[in-house]
Write a protein that holds these residues in place. Structure first.
Motif, short mmCIF file in Angstrom:
data_model
loop_
_atom_site.label_atom_id
_atom_site.label_comp_id
_atom_site.label_asym_id
_atom_site.label_seq_id
_atom_site.Cartn_x
_atom_site.Cartn_y
_atom_site.Cartn_z
N ILE A 70 1.05 -1.27 0.01
CA ILE A 70 -0.04 0.15 -0.11
C ILE A 70 1.02 1.28 0.07
N SER A 71 1.93 1.19 0.87
CA SER A 71 2.89 2.29 0.86
C SER A 71 4.10 2.04 0.09
N ALA A 72 4.68 2.90 -0.62
CA ALA A 72 5.54 2.72 -1.64
C ALA A 72 6.65 1.78 -1.19
N ALA A 82 2.81 8.54 -2.95
CA ALA A 82 1.80 8.39 -2.08
C ALA A 82 1.07 7.14 -1.59
N ASP A 83 0.53 6.83 -0.59
CA ASP A 83 -0.14 5.72 -0.41
C ASP A 83 -1.03 5.52 -1.34
N HIS A 84 -1.29 4.53 -1.62
CA HIS A 84 -2.99 4.00 -2.46
C HIS A 84 -3.95 4.51 -1.44
N GLN A 85 -4.92 5.27 -2.03
CA GLN A 85 -6.04 5.81 -1.34
C GLN A 85 -7.02 4.73 -1.17
N ARG A 86 -7.69 4.36 -0.10
CA ARG A 86 -8.85 3.70 -0.10
C ARG A 86 -8.63 2.14 -0.26
N TYR A 87 -7.29 1.73 -0.03
CA TYR A 87 -7.00 0.41 -0.64
C TYR A 87 -7.75 -0.74 -0.14
N LEU A 88 -7.55 -0.91 1.26
CA LEU A 88 -8.23 -1.83 2.10
C LEU A 88 -9.84 -2.12 1.62
N GLU A 89 -10.29 -0.79 1.83
CA GLU A 89 -11.73 -0.90 1.54
C GLU A 89 -12.01 -1.10 0.30
N LEU A 90 -11.63 -0.57 -0.84
CA LEU A 90 -11.85 -0.77 -2.19
C LEU A 90 -11.39 -2.64 -2.38
N THR A 91 -10.46 -3.02 -1.89
CA THR A 91 -9.97 -4.40 -2.57
C THR A 91 -10.65 -5.56 -1.50
N ALA A 92 -11.72 -5.03 -0.76
CA ALA A 92 -12.35 -6.09 0.28
C ALA A 92 -13.29 -6.84 -0.82
N PRO A 93 -13.93 -8.14 -0.56
CA PRO A 93 -14.55 -9.10 -1.22
C PRO A 93 -15.64 -8.52 -2.07
N ASP A 94 -16.52 -7.43 -1.11
CA ASP A 94 -17.82 -7.03 -1.59
C ASP A 94 -17.55 -5.63 -2.47
N LYS A 95 -16.27 -5.26 -2.41
CA LYS A 95 -16.00 -4.01 -3.43
C LYS A 95 -15.33 -4.50 -4.76
N GLN A 146 -13.23 -5.61 -10.48
CA GLN A 146 -11.97 -6.58 -10.37
C GLN A 146 -10.77 -5.70 -10.23
N SER A 147 -10.00 -5.14 -9.16
CA SER A 147 -9.32 -4.25 -9.08
C SER A 147 -7.99 -4.81 -9.66
N ILE A 148 -6.93 -3.97 -10.10
CA ILE A 148 -5.69 -4.46 -10.46
C ILE A 148 -4.68 -3.57 -9.97
N ILE A 149 -3.27 -4.21 -9.96
CA ILE A 149 -2.03 -3.61 -9.51
C ILE A 149 -1.34 -3.60 -11.08
N PRO A 201 13.34 8.83 -6.60
CA PRO A 201 13.08 8.02 -7.77
C PRO A 201 12.95 6.41 -7.69
N GLY A 202 12.84 5.92 -8.64
CA GLY A 202 12.77 4.26 -8.52
C GLY A 202 12.68 3.88 -10.09
N GLN A 203 12.72 2.45 -9.86
CA GLN A 203 12.69 1.83 -11.21
C GLN A 203 11.34 1.40 -11.81
N PHE A 204 10.17 1.50 -10.86
CA PHE A 204 8.95 1.39 -11.28
C PHE A 204 8.03 1.94 -10.34
N GLN A 205 6.83 1.88 -10.83
CA GLN A 205 5.55 2.39 -9.95
C GLN A 205 4.66 1.40 -10.22
N ASP A 206 3.72 1.31 -8.95
CA ASP A 206 2.52 0.18 -8.85
C ASP A 206 1.44 1.24 -9.03
N HIS A 207 0.73 1.04 -10.01
CA HIS A 207 -0.50 1.68 -10.35
C HIS A 207 -1.60 1.02 -9.94
#
Ligand SMILES: [Cu+2]
Length: 580
Positions: A70-72, A82-95, A146-149, A201-207
């Motif tokens: 969730i955090s980089a 920045a941290d992924h917003q609302r990550y735990l809530e949105l990746t719940a089974p009913d979301k 169905q969310s994705i990274i 900086p970094g080699q990648f970003q998780d969207h």
């Protein structure tokens, strides 16, 4: 801002001092290359000498190492986002459920061939976890709920010479995406450089693409199903260098499906589906006398391409079966407008098709028997063509009949036009074509009852100043918040083009909007049928004012509005607005 004023200011001054000869300077890295004041036309191509693949391969799901967080994961090579917003809530089974994982690499392919008459040459594109980069990059097939990274590595050559910059910020146009994953222009990165809002900086970003629908908080669940998009595209959005980077090839498609537009010919609307659901991106290009891709990233008026790449190839061939196809047309820029017709070999007959979607949004009802569709930069149109009426061996062409002689905007329509893609109907369908275009597609979201009498919240004027491109007389400044919009607001915006020369395809990130009215030189004109649905690119023509309604729901953070003429955007017709 310093980079822009220095590089672009220096280039303009030098060019002026040298008698108007433009220069190609590269970003921060290399010396200058002088180019002639008049750019010669691209050398001749061999038309219809190369096939596009008949079937596209969707980007496969993979596992990611290191696992996403969730955090980089800065120690693991990720940029300091920045941290992924609302990550735990949105990746719940009913979301939107535990994310599926995908990986892409932005990198150079040194051996691309735009046409058999031109030499192999480097492009910048995207690959999956393995393989060579292509332009367009891999197509993602996704589903609402169905969310994705999507992990995007930046493997571009750091010591690159030529136009473009090897820092990236990948924007997915126009998913309902939290700000930190949206590809904000200021969030560019490489292994050694990072934009002003990234901590490292970094080699990648998780969207994090939650694949939720706008209006989630008011509607519940994963959001309002009438807010679904279908045809999206991703492209580089690095500040000041979007035009050269996209021109070098950094773009691709993202299809998203739901219970209506299912991606299957046996469920939901039963629209033509993979492999008969096929993306086509049009991009204007200019080549030098050696057949190498040419661009002048310091010319604020841009370059008008005289060769049109279709999926990265000039004048390619697509073999089709005698059945229905869904073509997802995209104007990938940088500059040209198109009006696309389907024409016979003798260039004396045009055929109709069914227009089902604008800017990725299905219409409430299909527009039947259409002869043409016009596309400003970043506009999309999904059309359904029925090839069953043509005998085997029929040759057809997608042509552009819109004349354009400079970067200001299109001129008249003139037949027979320029052939962009040859379609050869040379196979009977392997199976019976059960696809259809029903008479009802997707209803529109409701608007406030008094929407036409609501006061205008913000007025944006797109014009020219000092040879550059401005919004309300200001250039883009990534640090200045030009509108702080309370989360959940619905607002009326006025988009104004006071100029009688230029046309600007204005893109507003985040949510789809609706055109309420259109005036030309103060006189009310009808909004054409295909623009009465939801949109995210608003072509503001000469002396035109558009009144639009937009909502700003579910997430917070910084987003831009900009001209999607990629050159105007870089020179710096863009504003930052924040949801607060
Ligand atoms: Cu513009």
């Amino acid at each position: 801002m310093k980079r822009r004023s220095f590089l672009k200011g220096a280039a303009l001054t030098t060019a002026a001092a040298a008698g108007g000869a433009p220069f190609i300077l590269t970003s921060r890295k290399s010396g200058a290359q002088t180019v002639p004041p008049v750019i010669p036309p691209s050398p001749p191509t061999n038309p219809w000498s190369e096939d596009l693949p008949s079937v596209i391969t969707p980007l496969p799901e993979v596992s990611l190492t290191p696992a996403p967080t969730i955090s980089a994961n800065v120690l693991g090579g990720e940029i300091g986002r920045a941290d992924h917003q609302r990550y735990l809530e949105l990746t719940a089974p009913d979301k939107a459920k535990t994310p599926k994982l995908f990986e892409m690499h932005a990198k150079e392919n040194p051996f691309w061939r735009f046409n058999t008459a031109y030499p192999q040459q480097p492009i910048w594109g995207f690959s999956g976890q393995t393989g060579d980069a292509t332009t367009p990059g891999p197509t993602l097939f996704q589903r609402y709920g169905q969310s994705i990274i999507c992990r995007i590595y930046n493997d571009l050559p750091a010591n690159h010479v030529g136009f473009g910059t090897p820092e990236i910020s990948t924007h997915l146009h126009n998913l309902h995406t939290p700000s930190e994953s949206d590809g904000f222009p200021g969030d560019f990165y490489s292994a050694t450089k990072a934009g002003p809002f990234l901590s490292s900086p970094g080699q990648f970003q998780d969207h994090f693409y939650p694949n939720v629908l706008a209006g989630m908080d008011t509607y519940g669940g994963i959001g309002d199903p009438t807010e679904a998009l279908g045809t999206l595209w991703y492209h580089d959005h690095a500040m000041d260098f979007t035009a050269p980077n996209v021109y070098k090839g950094m773009a691709g498609f993202y299809f998203i499906f739901d219970d209506l537009d299912t991606g299957s010919e046996s469920t939901g609307l039963k629209l033509p589906s993979h492999p008969y659901d096929y993306p086509l991106v049009f991009q204007d290009k200019r080549f030098d006398t050696n057949g190498k891709l040419f661009f002048d990233q310091f010319a604020p008026e841009g370059i008008l391409g005289d060769k049109i790449a279709v999926n990265g190839k000039i004048e390619p061939v697509l073999h089709v079966e005698r059945r229905k196809y869904r073509f997802r047309l995209l104007n990938g820029g940088p500059t040209r407008f198109y009006e696309i017709y389907l024409q016979n070999k003798g260039a004396n007959t045009v055929y109709t098709y069914t227009h089902i979607s604008n800017d990725g949004n299905l219409f409430p009802a299909p527009l039947l028997n259409q002869f043409k569709v016009r596309l400003g930069v970043a506009e999309r149109a999904d059309i359904v063509v029925d090839f069953s009426k043509f005998p085997l061996g029929t040759e057809l062409y997608l042509v552009n009949q819109l004349l354009q002689v400079d970067t200001r905007g299109p001129g008249n329509v003139k037949a027979p036009g320029t052939r962009l893609l040859k379609l050869v109907v040379d196979k009977n369908p392997a199976n019976q074509d059960l696809s259809q275009v029903p008479s009802v597609l997707r209803p529109l979201p409701s608007l406030p009852a008094n929407v036409n009498t609501l006061p205008v919240n913000r007025r944006w004027e797109f014009s020219r100043s000092g040879g550059l491109w401005t919004v309300n007389n200001q250039l883009f400044n990534v640090n200045v918040v030009r509108a702080a919009i309370p989360q959940g607001n619905g607002e009326v915006w006025e988009l104004v083009n006071p100029d009688d020369g230029w046309q600007h395809p204005i893109h507003i990130h985040f949510e789809e909007g609706r055109i309420l009215s259109k005036t030309v030189a103060g006189i009310n004109v009808a909004v054409p049928a295909h623009e009465r649905g939801r949109k995210d690119v608003y072509v503001v023509g000469k002396n035109e004012t558009l009144k639009i309604f937009l909502r700003f729901r579910d997430f917070k953070g910084k987003y831009p509005m900009h001209c999607h003429n990629l050159t105007h955007e870089d020179h710096a017709m863009m504003v930052r607005w924040d949801i607060v």
